[in-house]
Scaffold this motif. Structure first.
Motif, PDB file in Angstrom:
ATOM      1  N   THR A   1      46.947  37.511  44.119  1.00 47.77           N
ATOM      2  CA  THR A   1      47.379  37.055  42.800  1.00 47.77           C
ATOM      3  C   THR A   1      46.238  36.250  42.199  1.00 47.77           C
ATOM      4  OG1 THR A   1      48.470  35.184  43.913  1.00 47.77           O
ATOM      5  CG2 THR A   1      49.869  37.037  43.246  1.00 47.77           C
TER       6      THR A   1
ATOM      7  N   HIS B   1      45.292  33.917  46.824  1.00 46.74           N
ATOM      8  CA  HIS B   1      45.485  33.518  45.427  1.00 46.74           C
ATOM      9  C   HIS B   1      44.132  33.083  44.873  1.00 46.74           C
ATOM     10  CE1 HIS B   1      47.696  32.317  41.901  1.00 46.74           C
ATOM     11  NE2 HIS B   1      47.197  31.101  41.944  1.00 46.74           N
TER      12      HIS B   1
ATOM     13  N   GLN C   1      41.375  41.074  38.215  1.00 50.67           N
ATOM     14  CA  GLN C   1      42.708  41.495  38.652  1.00 50.67           C
ATOM     15  C   GLN C   1      42.725  42.984  38.974  1.00 50.67           C
ATOM     16  OE1 GLN C   1      46.059  41.239  35.735  1.00 50.67           O
ATOM     17  NE2 GLN C   1      46.808  39.682  37.145  1.00 50.67           N
TER      18      GLN C   1
ATOM     19  N   ARG D   1      53.068  29.546  43.048  1.00 48.28           N
ATOM     20  CA  ARG D   1      52.530  30.453  44.066  1.00 48.28           C
ATOM     21  C   ARG D   1      52.438  29.764  45.420  1.00 48.28           C
ATOM     22  NH1 ARG D   1      53.052  34.743  46.498  1.00 48.28           N
ATOM     23  NH2 ARG D   1      51.186  35.754  47.337  1.00 48.28           N
TER      24      ARG D   1
END
Length: 212
Positions: free
Chosen positions: A180, A146, A168, A198
């Motif tokens: 992510t 993440h 991204q 998350r």
């Protein structure tokens, strides 16, 4: 709020132990997610904002103060978040840098409880050498990643979103759904719900799988 998000109360995070080496870490538990990042990227501030405890992770105007692997227990036994040493600060002696690198590698390679990494990057200065090293490691191992683009308040919304979308597209080509990304501001408390969501997914869903 999902059931997973309602189970973990990040406000109840409390210090567990600091480790200088892998063999000083607590026993591998159900699940933990580690925060990593270059010095001065805002890692400690992100952890403190996440937990609403300004003194949980050490913050300083002098980068490089996090020199140990710090473990924080959450409200579920065996579930933890981990603060890894900050890297890249020029004034840290070479011997300490070598020590950090050695034991960070050992932690990443051998820590069974590790279920994901949060890589903290200053949104104005992303993708430095250390960032690329960790991203490549996650690409190789399949470790969920993440990306937390901190200090988003330093940019207007347009440039911040542009940076997010660019990274991204770039990283999903390499890691697919294992990565992510989000913007985050400790100063304005922006992005906290997304980060908690998350982390809850990584800690509970994968933790449940490993404990099944």
């Amino acid at each position: 709020m999902s059931e997973a998000q309602s189970i973990i109360n990040f406000h109840q995070a409390r210090f567990c132990v600091s480790a200088d080496k892998l063999n000083q870490c607590p026993d591998d538990s159900l699940a933990e997610v580690a925060f990593a990042g270059r010095s001065n990227a805002g890692k400690s501030s992100a952890i403190n904002t996440l937990t609403q405890n300004g003194k949980l992770a050490r913050t300083s105007k002098t980068p490089g103060r996090t020199q140990l692997i710090n473990f924080f227990d959450l409200n579920i036994p065996g579930i933890r978040i981990v603060d890894l040493p900050g890297y890249g600060y020029a004034k840290v002696p070479v011997a300490i840098k070598v020590h950090w690198q050695k034991h960070l590698d050992a932690y990443l390679q051998h820590r069974e409880a590790l279920k994901g990494l949060v890589l903290v990057m200053d949104i104005r200065h992303p993708m430095k050498d250390f960032d690329e090293m960790l991203i490549s490691w996650c690409e190789k191992t399949g470790m969920p990643l993440h990306i937390l683009l901190t200090k988003a308040d330093k940019l207007t919304r347009g440039p911040a979103q542009s940076t997010l979308l660019k990274l991204q597209a770039q990283l999903r080509k390499r890691l697919g759904d294992k990565v992510t990304l989000q913007t985050f501001s400790a100063l304005k408390k922006e992005g906290v719900p997304e980060l908690r969501a998350r982390l809850s997914e990584l800690l509970l869903e994968q933790g449940t799988e490993s404990g099944a």
